[in-house]
Scaffold this motif. Structure first.
Motif, PDB file in Angstrom:
ATOM      1  N   ALA A   1       0.847  -1.136   0.167  1.00 44.82           N
ATOM      2  CA  ALA A   1      -0.107   0.047  -0.103  1.00 44.82           C
ATOM      3  C   ALA A   1       0.679   1.212   0.165  1.00 44.82           C
ATOM      4  O   ALA A   1       0.295   2.379  -0.561  1.00 44.82           O
ATOM      5  N   ARG A   2       1.858   1.308   0.652  1.00 47.84           N
ATOM      6  CA  ARG A   2       2.969   2.533   0.769  1.00 47.84           C
ATOM      7  C   ARG A   2       3.329   2.662  -0.654  1.00 47.84           C
ATOM      8  O   ARG A   2       4.040   3.981  -0.919  1.00 47.84           O
ATOM      9  N   LEU A   3       3.155   2.055  -1.665  1.00 38.82           N
ATOM     10  CA  LEU A   3       3.769   2.211  -2.819  1.00 38.82           C
ATOM     11  C   LEU A   3       2.513   2.922  -3.870  1.00 38.82           C
ATOM     12  O   LEU A   3       2.800   3.311  -5.040  1.00 38.82           O
ATOM     13  N   ASP A   4       1.510   2.818  -3.431  1.00 32.33           N
ATOM     14  CA  ASP A   4       0.418   3.494  -4.223  1.00 32.33           C
ATOM     15  C   ASP A   4       0.545   5.000  -4.506  1.00 32.33           C
ATOM     16  O   ASP A   4       0.912   5.577  -3.715  1.00 32.33           O
ATOM     17  N   GLY A   5       0.587   5.100  -5.610  1.00 32.02           N
ATOM     18  CA  GLY A   5       0.734   6.475  -6.279  1.00 32.02           C
ATOM     19  C   GLY A   5       2.424   6.874  -6.280  1.00 32.02           C
ATOM     20  O   GLY A   5       2.749   7.934  -6.711  1.00 32.02           O
ATOM     21  N   PHE A   6       3.089   5.848  -6.390  1.00 30.86           N
ATOM     22  CA  PHE A   6       4.581   6.015  -6.170  1.00 30.86           C
ATOM     23  C   PHE A   6       4.929   6.586  -7.808  1.00 30.86           C
ATOM     24  O   PHE A   6       6.001   7.204  -7.582  1.00 30.86           O
ATOM     25  N   LEU A   7       4.345   6.079  -8.795  1.00 32.18           N
ATOM     26  CA  LEU A   7       4.717   6.415 -10.150  1.00 32.18           C
ATOM     27  C   LEU A   7       3.766   7.460 -10.844  1.00 32.18           C
ATOM     28  O   LEU A   7       3.344   7.595 -11.970  1.00 32.18           O
ATOM     29  N   ASP A   8       3.085   8.168  -9.931  1.00 31.47           N
ATOM     30  CA  ASP A   8       2.145   9.099 -10.153  1.00 31.47           C
ATOM     31  C   ASP A   8       2.803  10.363 -10.974  1.00 31.47           C
ATOM     32  O   ASP A   8       3.550  10.866 -10.129  1.00 31.47           O
ATOM     33  N   PRO A   9       2.400  10.696 -12.030  1.00 33.18           N
ATOM     34  CA  PRO A   9       3.320  11.675 -13.020  1.00 33.18           C
ATOM     35  C   PRO A   9       3.017  12.975 -12.316  1.00 33.18           C
ATOM     36  O   PRO A   9       3.930  13.794 -12.375  1.00 33.18           O
ATOM     37  N   GLU A  10       1.857  13.152 -11.644  1.00 37.67           N
ATOM     38  CA  GLU A  10       1.702  14.720 -11.014  1.00 37.67           C
ATOM     39  C   GLU A  10       2.413  14.788  -9.913  1.00 37.67           C
ATOM     40  O   GLU A  10       3.162  15.828  -9.505  1.00 37.67           O
ATOM     41  N   LYS A  11       2.465  13.585  -9.104  1.00 34.73           N
ATOM     42  CA  LYS A  11       3.196  13.552  -7.820  1.00 34.73           C
ATOM     43  C   LYS A  11       4.617  13.802  -7.918  1.00 34.73           C
ATOM     44  O   LYS A  11       5.476  14.697  -7.299  1.00 34.73           O
ATOM     45  N   ILE A  12       5.203  13.005  -9.050  1.00 33.35           N
ATOM     46  CA  ILE A  12       6.577  13.369  -9.233  1.00 33.35           C
ATOM     47  C   ILE A  12       6.786  14.678  -9.651  1.00 33.35           C
ATOM     48  O   ILE A  12       7.794  15.409  -9.420  1.00 33.35           O
ATOM     49  N   ALA A  13       6.005  15.231 -10.745  1.00 41.14           N
ATOM     50  CA  ALA A  13       6.430  16.719 -11.308  1.00 41.14           C
ATOM     51  C   ALA A  13       6.282  17.650 -10.107  1.00 41.14           C
ATOM     52  O   ALA A  13       7.205  18.373  -9.958  1.00 41.14           O
ATOM     53  N   ALA A  14       5.267  17.501  -9.128  1.00 37.02           N
ATOM     54  CA  ALA A  14       5.129  18.357  -7.973  1.00 37.02           C
ATOM     55  C   ALA A  14       6.438  18.376  -7.209  1.00 37.02           C
ATOM     56  O   ALA A  14       6.953  19.481  -6.713  1.00 37.02           O
TER      57      ALA A  14
ATOM     58  N   ARG B   1      12.937  -6.089 -11.622  1.00 37.17           N
ATOM     59  CA  ARG B   1      11.841  -5.449 -11.907  1.00 37.17           C
ATOM     60  C   ARG B   1      10.538  -6.404 -12.221  1.00 37.17           C
ATOM     61  O   ARG B   1       9.474  -6.289 -11.431  1.00 37.17           O
ATOM     62  N   GLU B   2      10.829  -7.000 -13.275  1.00 37.82           N
ATOM     63  CA  GLU B   2       9.910  -7.765 -13.958  1.00 37.82           C
ATOM     64  C   GLU B   2       9.387  -8.937 -12.837  1.00 37.82           C
ATOM     65  O   GLU B   2       8.046  -9.377 -12.888  1.00 37.82           O
ATOM     66  N   ALA B   3      10.356  -9.500 -12.144  1.00 41.46           N
ATOM     67  CA  ALA B   3       9.995 -10.331 -11.177  1.00 41.46           C
ATOM     68  C   ALA B   3       9.180 -10.080 -10.012  1.00 41.46           C
ATOM     69  O   ALA B   3       8.510 -11.015  -9.379  1.00 41.46           O
ATOM     70  N   ASN B   4       9.613  -8.806  -9.456  1.00 39.69           N
ATOM     71  CA  ASN B   4       9.009  -8.398  -8.217  1.00 39.69           C
ATOM     72  C   ASN B   4       7.790  -7.362  -8.582  1.00 39.69           C
ATOM     73  O   ASN B   4       7.012  -7.425  -7.648  1.00 39.69           O
ATOM     74  N   PHE B   5       7.825  -6.681  -9.689  1.00 44.02           N
ATOM     75  CA  PHE B   5       6.668  -5.869  -9.803  1.00 44.02           C
ATOM     76  C   PHE B   5       6.090  -5.759 -11.146  1.00 44.02           C
ATOM     77  O   PHE B   5       5.483  -4.799 -11.569  1.00 44.02           O
ATOM     78  N   SER B   6       5.801  -7.019 -11.616  1.00 50.39           N
ATOM     79  CA  SER B   6       5.389  -6.930 -12.974  1.00 50.39           C
ATOM     80  C   SER B   6       3.877  -6.768 -12.865  1.00 50.39           C
ATOM     81  O   SER B   6       3.284  -6.229 -14.039  1.00 50.39           O
ATOM     82  N   ASN B   7       3.275  -6.939 -11.826  1.00 48.53           N
ATOM     83  CA  ASN B   7       1.799  -6.535 -11.509  1.00 48.53           C
ATOM     84  C   ASN B   7       1.606  -5.345 -10.829  1.00 48.53           C
ATOM     85  O   ASN B   7       0.402  -5.086 -10.313  1.00 48.53           O
ATOM     86  N   TYR B   8       2.405  -4.324 -10.727  1.00 45.40           N
ATOM     87  CA  TYR B   8       2.465  -3.151 -10.109  1.00 45.40           C
ATOM     88  C   TYR B   8       1.317  -2.379 -10.669  1.00 45.40           C
ATOM     89  O   TYR B   8       1.386  -1.857 -12.003  1.00 45.40           O
ATOM     90  N   ASP B   9       0.307  -1.904  -9.885  1.00 44.93           N
ATOM     91  CA  ASP B   9      -0.865  -1.068 -10.774  1.00 44.93           C
ATOM     92  C   ASP B   9      -1.051   0.187  -9.659  1.00 44.93           C
ATOM     93  O   ASP B   9      -2.018   0.905  -9.875  1.00 44.93           O
ATOM     94  N   GLY B  10      -0.369   0.291  -8.484  1.00 43.48           N
ATOM     95  CA  GLY B  10      -0.710   1.387  -7.646  1.00 43.48           C
ATOM     96  C   GLY B  10      -2.187   1.185  -6.841  1.00 43.48           C
ATOM     97  O   GLY B  10      -2.565   2.297  -6.328  1.00 43.48           O
ATOM     98  N   GLN B  11      -2.876   0.099  -6.843  1.00 43.87           N
ATOM     99  CA  GLN B  11      -4.005  -0.191  -6.246  1.00 43.87           C
ATOM    100  C   GLN B  11      -3.961  -1.136  -5.004  1.00 43.87           C
ATOM    101  O   GLN B  11      -4.963  -1.725  -4.681  1.00 43.87           O
ATOM    102  N   ALA B  12      -2.898  -1.226  -4.375  1.00 41.05           N
ATOM    103  CA  ALA B  12      -2.602  -2.040  -3.389  1.00 41.05           C
ATOM    104  C   ALA B  12      -3.498  -1.847  -2.166  1.00 41.05           C
ATOM    105  O   ALA B  12      -4.314  -2.878  -1.610  1.00 41.05           O
ATOM    106  N   ALA B  13      -3.845  -0.753  -1.761  1.00 32.94           N
ATOM    107  CA  ALA B  13      -4.686  -0.282  -0.551  1.00 32.94           C
ATOM    108  C   ALA B  13      -6.255  -0.775  -0.924  1.00 32.94           C
ATOM    109  O   ALA B  13      -6.682  -1.513   0.053  1.00 32.94           O
ATOM    110  N   ASP B  14      -6.586  -0.503  -1.837  1.00 33.08           N
ATOM    111  CA  ASP B  14      -8.104  -0.750  -2.491  1.00 33.08           C
ATOM    112  C   ASP B  14      -7.864  -2.451  -2.434  1.00 33.08           C
ATOM    113  O   ASP B  14      -8.988  -3.063  -1.794  1.00 33.08           O
ATOM    114  N   LYS B  15      -6.935  -3.075  -2.979  1.00 38.18           N
ATOM    115  CA  LYS B  15      -7.003  -4.674  -3.093  1.00 38.18           C
ATOM    116  C   LYS B  15      -7.026  -5.189  -1.468  1.00 38.18           C
ATOM    117  O   LYS B  15      -7.828  -6.148  -1.150  1.00 38.18           O
TER     118      LYS B  15
END
Length: 217
Positions: free
Chosen positions: A20-33, A199-213
């Motif tokens: 869950a702590r990675l949710d939004g980690f690759l959010d372009p707006e968050k990164i730009a800000a 990265r492929e082995a550990n985060f291939s299904n990363y979608d930033g929705q862990a908290a919801d799941k």
């Protein structure tokens, strides 16, 4: 299965829904800000490629934690950086001794150990250097090079212990000496294919929705 083995618990005790702590980690707006705020606070980094040096501590615990700064040649780091790079220390919170940065090198070598969240620094980092820390897990999502400076690798593996062989399984080039580290930087020898495979082995299904799941589960 990795967590099952690491914690000595049955696989059914673990919910493979993400972190869950990675949710939004690759959010372009968050990164730009963050980048905008960061360069406003540290204008000296603008236009430079940041090398983030983020090792774990040595010693048996918080009260005696240290890092062997004498393993680093500050002049060679300074000379390597030139006009293209800056070197940024982000030491483990247990390490209270600050990096001994000579004043004459302070325009290319910096200490941001007091920076609150190391993950945020990944948004401005070009190359990470670490060792046995887990910091490289999240950084792998950035699809950027990771180098491992493991001057005490054999001793560390025998005394502190690691889950897997560093030399064989680290997702990047493993450097057992400072000379090897500088040469890897100079030659851009990162063994990036290992980082990509990790990265492929550990985060291939990363979608930033862990908290919801987690909540749904």
């Amino acid at each position: 299965h990795v967590y099952s083995e690491g914690f000595g618990l049955p696989e059914e005790n673990f919910l493979p829904v993400g972190m869950a702590r990675l949710d939004g980690f690759l959010d372009p707006e968050k990164i730009a800000a963050f980048r905008k705020e960061f360069y406003e606070e540290y204008p000296q980094f603008e236009g430079k490629k940041i090398i983030l040096f983020a090792p774990t501590f040595r010693g048996t615990g918080q009260k005696v934690a240290f890092y062997e700064y004498e393993r680093l040649d500050m002049k060679r780091i300074y000379d390597f950086c030139g006009d293209e790079y800056v070197w940024v220390f982000k030491m483990h919170p247990f390490v209270t001794d600050k990096p001994p940065i000579p004043k004459e090198y302070a325009d290319r070598i910096f200490d941001l150990s007091s920076f609150e969240n190391i993950n945020d620094l990944y948004y401005v980092t070009e190359i990470m250097i670490t060792d046995y820390s887990s910091a490289y897990f999240e950084f792998a999502l950035m699809e950027k090079p990771v180098l491992f400076f493991t001057y005490d690798r054999e001793c560390y593996e025998l005394t502190r212990g690691v889950h897997k062989s560093v030399k064989d399984d680290a997702p990047g080039k493993v450097c057992d000496s400072f000379d090897e580290l500088i040469e890897a930087l100079e030659n851009k020898d990162y063994v990036s294919e290992k980082t990509e495979a990790f990265r492929e082995a550990n985060f291939s299904n990363y979608d930033g929705q862990a908290a919801d799941k987690i909540i749904d589960t």
